[in-house]
Design an enzyme around this catalytic site. Sequence first.
Site, mmCIF file in Angstrom:
data_model
loop_
_atom_site.group_PDB
_atom_site.id
_atom_site.type_symbol
_atom_site.label_atom_id
_atom_site.label_comp_id
_atom_site.label_asym_id
_atom_site.label_seq_id
_atom_site.Cartn_x
_atom_site.Cartn_y
_atom_site.Cartn_z
ATOM 1 C CG HIS A 9 2.538 24.391 -24.412
ATOM 2 N ND1 HIS A 9 2.562 23.021 -24.468
ATOM 3 C CD2 HIS A 9 3.527 24.836 -25.232
ATOM 4 C CE1 HIS A 9 3.514 22.639 -25.304
ATOM 5 N NE2 HIS A 9 4.114 23.714 -25.782
ATOM 6 N N GLY A 26 0.827 -1.206 0.000
ATOM 7 C CA GLY A 26 0.000 0.000 0.000
ATOM 8 C C GLY A 26 0.858 1.251 0.000
#
Length: 462
Positions: free
Chosen positions: A439, A181
């Site tokens: 971007h 986990g």
Amino acid sequence: MANDASTVYDLVILGGGSGGYAAALRASQLGLDVALIEKNKLGGTCLHNGCIPTKALLHAGEIADAAREGSEFGVKSTFDGIDIAGVHKYKDGVVSGLYKGLQGLVASRKITYVEGEGRLSSPTSVDVGGQRYTGRHIVLATGSVPRSLPGLTIDGDRIISSDHALVLDRVPKSAIVLGGGVIGVEFASVWKSFGADVTIVEGLPHLVPVEDENSSKLLERAFRKRGINFSLGSFFKGAEYTADGVRVTLDNGKTFEAEVLLVAIGRGPVSQGLGYEEAGVAMDRGFVLVDEYCQTNVPTISAVGDLIPTLQLAHVGFAEGILVAERLAGLKPVPIDYDGVPRVTYCHPEVASVGITEARAKELYGADQVVTLKYNLAGNGKSKILKTAGEIKLVRVRDGAVVGIHMVGDRLGEQVGEAQLIYNWEALPAEVAQLIHAHPTQNEALGEAHLALAGKPLHSHD
């Protein structure tokens, strides 16, 4: 037993971890008179034995990997090893700074802070070192501790918990991590970055088994590439000492040997011997049971954080503490949608998600009503620059909202904020597609994935 004050507090909180101190800060902000009781250090597991120190170790591991891989970027760098004392100095410095800041914050809010081990003595009082603190309402926030298995004794030397791993005075040459986990894969990632030979043992079919199966498979692929070994689908049977380490046996007969065994099978609630059951508080397997407003079956008692059977995350504790404080102050807080809580595993690469898995969506809505899309980070400029691989997977209801966002890749945990808004505001793919994402950023990958799901892909194939 005498009360230490002439007045009854509006709120007495037992436990000063994420849930407890959040309740104290918000309650005091709303004008309530608060007593906060903590036997160890203010900040609890997250600050001292969990979120913060582990992420500091992970960042140190990232630096180690960057030193090894400098030539890939045209940078002449070498990795000369780990100065574990230096790593701990850095880690402890981060923790210390945050701890001092939190102490100052609690003091500034005029909260009565009590150092000592408290015990619930009635539905309206907590006893600490011979003093009784009485409140109109009690909040239980005693947190959790690392769990083990029957017959598996954690000795703090060869068989250790995450608490021991955080202060280990060496990098083990080899380690077995029992549990795949969040805790297990994060420590496996750290130790591999530090130069250890690591094997994860997970009884379920995949690593990070609560995540979407696609995320688990992507992480497994990345771990194989890093040389992190793992055994899936067979459960732990036993452990024994060898001449210089530990041997672990699985129920399928396989054995593994290493210098240390990290037991990372989760955390259990701290509730035994604290007077909860005597006060009539309903419990299950050590957890305190609560309703959607974190109120127990005893009207004057609430409980928050790892003590209750909700997600064991610091930010969940914060939210639950705030919810209780606002409810007690007479406000009308909205119950927490636990599916809408962002989840991040900070290994390399990171695993981040919000909402429900594809499998869960099919259970809820029917397989024919669930649409998914995978956007590969190979099409994302910033991810190319960072040399990270991975995907963003979207799960939506046909002609409806996005109900799950699942991401794997370095630094994608930083993108879960927008993902949280998309899920919690029940956004349609076309609505997200209208937003302009900067971007080149990894955040842009979320936008591109929604463009594709809306039927107008840009830097991806139909």
